[in-house]
Design a protein around this motif. Sequence first.
Motif, PDB file in Angstrom:
ATOM      1  N   ARG A  79       1.148  10.467   0.664  1.00 58.58           N
ATOM      2  CA  ARG A  79       2.093  11.578   0.850  1.00 58.58           C
ATOM      3  C   ARG A  79       1.391  12.888   1.171  1.00 58.58           C
ATOM      4  O   ARG A  79       2.004  13.814   1.702  1.00 58.58           O
ATOM      5  CB  ARG A  79       2.969  11.735  -0.395  1.00 58.58           C
ATOM      6  CG  ARG A  79       4.135  10.755  -0.442  1.00 58.58           C
ATOM      7  CD  ARG A  79       5.134  11.141  -1.520  1.00 58.58           C
ATOM      8  NE  ARG A  79       4.561  11.035  -2.858  1.00 58.58           N
ATOM      9  CZ  ARG A  79       4.580   9.924  -3.589  1.00 58.58           C
ATOM     10  NH1 ARG A  79       5.141   8.827  -3.105  1.00 58.58           N
ATOM     11  NH2 ARG A  79       4.043   9.903  -4.788  1.00 58.58           N
ATOM     12  N   GLU A  80       0.113  12.986   0.846  1.00 60.40           N
ATOM     13  CA  GLU A  80      -0.647  14.188   1.200  1.00 60.40           C
ATOM     14  C   GLU A  80      -0.871  14.287   2.706  1.00 60.40           C
ATOM     15  O   GLU A  80      -1.164  15.361   3.229  1.00 60.40           O
ATOM     16  CB  GLU A  80      -2.001  14.171   0.490  1.00 60.40           C
ATOM     17  CG  GLU A  80      -1.907  14.202  -1.029  1.00 60.40           C
ATOM     18  CD  GLU A  80      -3.266  14.030  -1.685  1.00 60.40           C
ATOM     19  OE1 GLU A  80      -4.261  13.846  -0.930  1.00 60.40           O
ATOM     20  OE2 GLU A  80      -3.338  14.072  -2.927  1.00 60.40           O
ATOM     21  N   ARG A  81      -0.714  13.153   3.399  1.00 64.93           N
ATOM     22  CA  ARG A  81      -1.035  13.099   4.828  1.00 64.93           C
ATOM     23  C   ARG A  81       0.188  12.792   5.704  1.00 64.93           C
ATOM     24  O   ARG A  81       0.246  13.231   6.844  1.00 64.93           O
ATOM     25  CB  ARG A  81      -2.110  12.035   5.045  1.00 64.93           C
ATOM     26  CG  ARG A  81      -2.620  11.900   6.451  1.00 64.93           C
ATOM     27  CD  ARG A  81      -3.892  11.084   6.467  1.00 64.93           C
ATOM     28  NE  ARG A  81      -4.405  10.862   7.805  1.00 64.93           N
ATOM     29  CZ  ARG A  81      -5.578  10.287   8.072  1.00 64.93           C
ATOM     30  NH1 ARG A  81      -6.351   9.885   7.074  1.00 64.93           N
ATOM     31  NH2 ARG A  81      -5.981  10.122   9.311  1.00 64.93           N
ATOM     32  N   LEU A 105       6.510   6.467   4.789  1.00 67.53           N
ATOM     33  CA  LEU A 105       6.222   5.559   3.681  1.00 67.53           C
ATOM     34  C   LEU A 105       7.443   4.720   3.331  1.00 67.53           C
ATOM     35  O   LEU A 105       7.312   3.541   2.967  1.00 67.53           O
ATOM     36  CB  LEU A 105       5.757   6.353   2.462  1.00 67.53           C
ATOM     37  CG  LEU A 105       4.486   7.188   2.672  1.00 67.53           C
ATOM     38  CD1 LEU A 105       4.070   7.832   1.355  1.00 67.53           C
ATOM     39  CD2 LEU A 105       3.352   6.337   3.222  1.00 67.53           C
ATOM     40  N   GLU A 106       8.644   5.308   3.452  1.00 67.48           N
ATOM     41  CA  GLU A 106       9.859   4.534   3.198  1.00 67.48           C
ATOM     42  C   GLU A 106      10.019   3.421   4.240  1.00 67.48           C
ATOM     43  O   GLU A 106      10.448   2.312   3.917  1.00 67.48           O
ATOM     44  CB  GLU A 106      11.080   5.454   3.210  1.00 67.48           C
ATOM     45  CG  GLU A 106      11.198   6.311   1.962  1.00 67.48           C
ATOM     46  CD  GLU A 106      11.218   5.485   0.690  1.00 67.48           C
ATOM     47  OE1 GLU A 106      11.994   4.500   0.640  1.00 67.48           O
ATOM     48  OE2 GLU A 106      10.467   5.799  -0.248  1.00 67.48           O
ATOM     49  N   LEU A 117       0.815  -1.215   0.000  1.00 68.53           N
ATOM     50  CA  LEU A 117       0.000   0.000   0.000  1.00 68.53           C
ATOM     51  C   LEU A 117       0.845   1.259   0.000  1.00 68.53           C
ATOM     52  O   LEU A 117       0.473   2.269  -0.609  1.00 68.53           O
ATOM     53  CB  LEU A 117      -0.935  -0.006   1.203  1.00 68.53           C
ATOM     54  CG  LEU A 117      -2.067  -1.036   1.165  1.00 68.53           C
ATOM     55  CD1 LEU A 117      -2.873  -1.006   2.456  1.00 68.53           C
ATOM     56  CD2 LEU A 117      -2.987  -0.793  -0.029  1.00 68.53           C
ATOM     57  N   ALA A 118       1.993   1.224   0.679  1.00 68.46           N
ATOM     58  CA  ALA A 118       2.871   2.391   0.685  1.00 68.46           C
ATOM     59  C   ALA A 118       3.346   2.713  -0.718  1.00 68.46           C
ATOM     60  O   ALA A 118       3.561   3.888  -1.069  1.00 68.46           O
ATOM     61  CB  ALA A 118       4.058   2.147   1.604  1.00 68.46           C
ATOM     62  N   ASP A 119       3.498   1.691  -1.546  1.00 73.39           N
ATOM     63  CA  ASP A 119       3.921   1.884  -2.928  1.00 73.39           C
ATOM     64  C   ASP A 119       2.736   2.179  -3.835  1.00 73.39           C
ATOM     65  O   ASP A 119       2.760   3.118  -4.626  1.00 73.39           O
ATOM     66  CB  ASP A 119       4.657   0.639  -3.407  1.00 73.39           C
ATOM     67  CG  ASP A 119       5.233   0.808  -4.796  1.00 73.39           C
ATOM     68  OD1 ASP A 119       5.981   1.769  -5.008  1.00 73.39           O
ATOM     69  OD2 ASP A 119       4.935  -0.022  -5.674  1.00 73.39           O
ATOM     70  N   ILE A 152      -1.256   4.002   7.798  1.00 74.47           N
ATOM     71  CA  ILE A 152      -1.683   3.734   6.421  1.00 74.47           C
ATOM     72  C   ILE A 152      -3.104   3.199   6.385  1.00 74.47           C
ATOM     73  O   ILE A 152      -3.928   3.618   5.559  1.00 74.47           O
ATOM     74  CB  ILE A 152      -0.698   2.749   5.756  1.00 74.47           C
ATOM     75  CG1 ILE A 152       0.635   3.450   5.478  1.00 74.47           C
ATOM     76  CG2 ILE A 152      -1.280   2.177   4.463  1.00 74.47           C
ATOM     77  CD1 ILE A 152       1.723   2.527   4.994  1.00 74.47           C
ATOM     78  N   CYS A 153      -3.416   2.284   7.279  1.00 77.40           N
ATOM     79  CA  CYS A 153      -4.759   1.699   7.296  1.00 77.40           C
ATOM     80  C   CYS A 153      -5.806   2.727   7.722  1.00 77.40           C
ATOM     81  O   CYS A 153      -6.937   2.721   7.216  1.00 77.40           O
ATOM     82  CB  CYS A 153      -4.789   0.478   8.210  1.00 77.40           C
ATOM     83  SG  CYS A 153      -3.956  -0.968   7.507  1.00 77.40           S
TER      84      CYS A 153
END
Length: 363
Positions: free
Chosen positions: A210-212, A218-219, A201-203, A284-285
């Motif tokens: 990235r807006e949040r 994310l890396e 999901l990060a990819d 992320i979730c």
Amino acid sequence: MKLGNVTGNVYRRSIYHKLNCGKNEKSAVTGENCAFFLPEFPSGGFFGETPQGGNGGAGAAGVRIAAAMSHTSYPGETGGKYAVYAAANQAAAAGAARLSGVLLRILLPSGAPEQLLGRIAKGARGAADELGIPVLDAKAQVSFGITVPLTSAAALGGAKAGDKAPEQGREQGSGKDGREGPEDRQVVMTKWAGLEGSAILADLCGEKLRERYPAWLLEEARGMEGFLSVCREAEIAAKAGADALCAAAEGGIFHALWTLAQRAGVGLDIDLKKIPIRQETVEICNALDRNPYGLLSNGSLLCLTPRGDRLVRALQEEGIPAAVIGFAADGNDRVVRNGEETRFLEPAGEDEIYQIWKEKVWI
């Protein structure tokens, strides 16, 4: 039917019984994720020779062959990479002490560029190299009627003929094997819930996330794909005397817990707050409105053992994060507690990631 793997009941009703699996004494002992069988040779072996260590008809050197299959429908390199890891994990959790190699089959939709095939193959080779096994063979085909790349992997390995696969379990509460009853067996979990899904999901949703969130978060999530193999922890758990193992995958930790209980013939009492989960996964979730406990969790292993604390220490000494998250219980209830709140586990529905995949353009 729902997207993803068919449920256990559908599998048994429409595949296992239709194919007459396990009815012939010469056939593989077929389970949900991995099959074991003894190779047989004609009298005198092939070309008139007796296999080394064999007896001319009862298998070679007392070794069982293990075969585990997995498939993915991920775009790019991840298709090959995750298929190889998933198949290897299922074989290792089932009791394959040694992996010999992996076979691949790649199906591409009409119009897919050749570069996509190369990326899938590159990802598969990278995973195999990390596992220290060769890619023995691969087939690729462009097919009509599919809209996403499909990669299947079959991991091949072996175990001594007398070894008992951990997930074969035992008669619930029988005590016939001298082990403790269900209430004395703890559930140990390695690594984190939603591990595989977080990296994907990060990819896949990086632009929205990235807006949040800052780029470093994310890396960190993408870096979780470096923990996808459970082969080493399965080996440690087997040596420590774990009764049952389950490599988490589609359906997340909740589905893996259900599967573990089914294999071992026990109920479960799980403390939700003790299930390890990374903050990156939580964030992320939350942003994507997904349940992390029902999210792809390849890379995490569940173990049922009467010596949970000892197993956790053995895993941690090897640098593998692990925690006791609950215990087995009499009956068939699979309970997850969150403080005063209680819920009962059910067979998994669609994995949390599928709704997002439906909205994505694949190639």
